[in-house]
Design a protein around this motif. Sequence first.
Motif, PDB file in Angstrom:
ATOM      1  N   ASP A   1       1.196  -2.214 -12.188  1.00 59.32           N
ATOM      2  CA  ASP A   1       2.117  -1.546 -11.260  1.00 59.32           C
ATOM      3  C   ASP A   1       3.444  -2.295 -11.267  1.00 59.32           C
ATOM      4  O   ASP A   1       3.488  -3.499 -10.980  1.00 59.32           O
TER       5      ASP A   1
ATOM      6  N   ASN B   1       6.216  -1.423  -9.444  1.00 57.98           N
ATOM      7  CA  ASN B   1       7.010  -1.274  -8.227  1.00 57.98           C
ATOM      8  C   ASN B   1       7.092  -2.592  -7.452  1.00 57.98           C
ATOM      9  O   ASN B   1       6.259  -3.488  -7.645  1.00 57.98           O
TER      10      ASN B   1
ATOM     11  N   ALA C   1       4.581  -1.127  -4.584  1.00 63.70           N
ATOM     12  CA  ALA C   1       3.360  -1.204  -5.385  1.00 63.70           C
ATOM     13  C   ALA C   1       2.130  -0.805  -4.579  1.00 63.70           C
ATOM     14  O   ALA C   1       1.943  -1.252  -3.444  1.00 63.70           O
TER      15      ALA C   1
ATOM     16  N   GLN D   1      -0.921  -1.124  -6.288  1.00 58.84           N
ATOM     17  CA  GLN D   1      -1.791  -2.176  -6.823  1.00 58.84           C
ATOM     18  C   GLN D   1      -1.020  -3.491  -6.753  1.00 58.84           C
ATOM     19  O   GLN D   1      -0.224  -3.799  -7.637  1.00 58.84           O
ATOM     20  N   ASP D   2      -1.243  -4.235  -5.679  1.00 57.45           N
ATOM     21  CA  ASP D   2      -0.379  -5.376  -5.340  1.00 57.45           C
ATOM     22  C   ASP D   2      -1.247  -6.612  -5.092  1.00 57.45           C
ATOM     23  O   ASP D   2      -1.651  -6.874  -3.954  1.00 57.45           O
TER      24      ASP D   2
END
Length: 519
Positions: free
Chosen positions: A321, A323, A357, A359-360
Amino acid sequence: MIRALVFLATAAPLAAEPALPRFTEETLTAGIDTVYSGEWEYMVGGGVATFDCSGDRFPDLFISGGAGPSALYRNRSPQGGALSFEKTDALTLDAVIGAYPLDIDSDGVMDLVVLRLGENKLFRGLGDCRFEDATATWGFDGGDAWSTAFAAIWEPGATWPTLAIGNYLDRKETAFPWGSCTDNWLHRPEGLGFAPPLPLTPSYCALSMLFTDWNRSGQPALRVSNDREYYKGGQEQLWRLEPGLQPRLYTEAEGWKRLRIWGMGIASADINRDGYPDYYLTSMADNKLQVLKDPARGLPDFADIAYPSGVTAHRPYTGGDLNPSTAWHAQFADVNNDGLLDLFVAKGNVSQMPDFAAQDPNNLMLQQADGTFVEAGDRAGVGSFATSRGAQVVDFNLDGRLDLVVVNRWTPVEIWRSTGDLAGNWLQVRLEQPGTNRDAIGAVIEIKRDEVVERHEITSGGGHVSGSVGWLHFGLGDKKTVELRVVWPDGTAGDWQTVPAQSFQILRPGRPPEIWRPD
């Protein structure tokens, strides 16, 4: 030149990558099943408190549940063994945002400050993990706000603490929420309890607070980190508190520079070893690491060294991810016992914000010899993709290695045990003083690291709605002994003491260290 950048440029030459700690997740086998649940009113919060409520000096757990029930867990872990907790019937509450342990009445038994959506509560510890609601008894006005930050300090001459409560949006506001931040409250002591709260106006949707002696004047100020998502014209804040006087904000004329971030958490430590506390501020996208530019000037003028230090942590480092990240709880701790403080950051999207995100993973950044940091969360085994909020890095099984607990939104709490083979030595200490303020909040522990003295403030607050009182852990690297002293809250500096590594030491004013051994 800024002293922090001098530190980065002149530290020891680059060495091998820091020793990698290894963690094993033990959530299910540890017996923890609490979930921080709820919709938009619980988009922030999700705290955890660690403290000894049973009297065996092993840290127990209080976990917020949001719209679900909170839970108190007794620590049943064997020393050095797998983590094990037993859920109790105590402190099962609704609408809990977070919590901080604090011996409010200085009776030697830990109490608990519980932040809620609605009335905040003070619970008096009775021993053996039993509590009674002392909110009314102590004259504490719990209000009816959305409380999302906390800090405490004993002001000079006071026998009871001053409590700062940070409040978020006006949850009764049905229109567009921007600009609906409600007043934070300062609860000063009065008699055997608290006076009516004093509004800290203006307030800008606080998500973290910390009393800190930023200039070593002996008079801590209140640092407040605010969520710019909702305020109008606000900024980060530093309040001057002087006994008997109304609080007032530091101004630009006094050196305080305007800073506007999505402030969510504060972590503090003497990272550059100049003797002054430094501050890691979590946010959305890039995070800040602030150091005092010129301590000799005595101005609250800070420089951001997050980028040269390698701790911006602005995007996910794994998972694909791209973002920007959303950071919450942050905590400095030496997880590999090499004598250098590392940095853990809990990450998670507010809800389903498309520009950030999904998935962070959580960060675990290891400090290197030159003062920069390298990411190790995925390799160490703690890079969870759950939607994380509050956390604590603490030694649950008292084996000298730091473990980790993280509260997630909508999914169960996660807990990891440090199981790797760490070569570095360690020391753990508890401060105990007679009379008021038994745990010496506001004290400073000074440790000699070769020719440098490293200072550690003892605070109550910071992080993201998550607090801890208990053993203070220090990694020692290859040192078999360490020289340290305590500057107690009244300013009295104790003698320098040499204590052995791999030990638990209780430090009291005017007395030699007392070694303690887990049963």
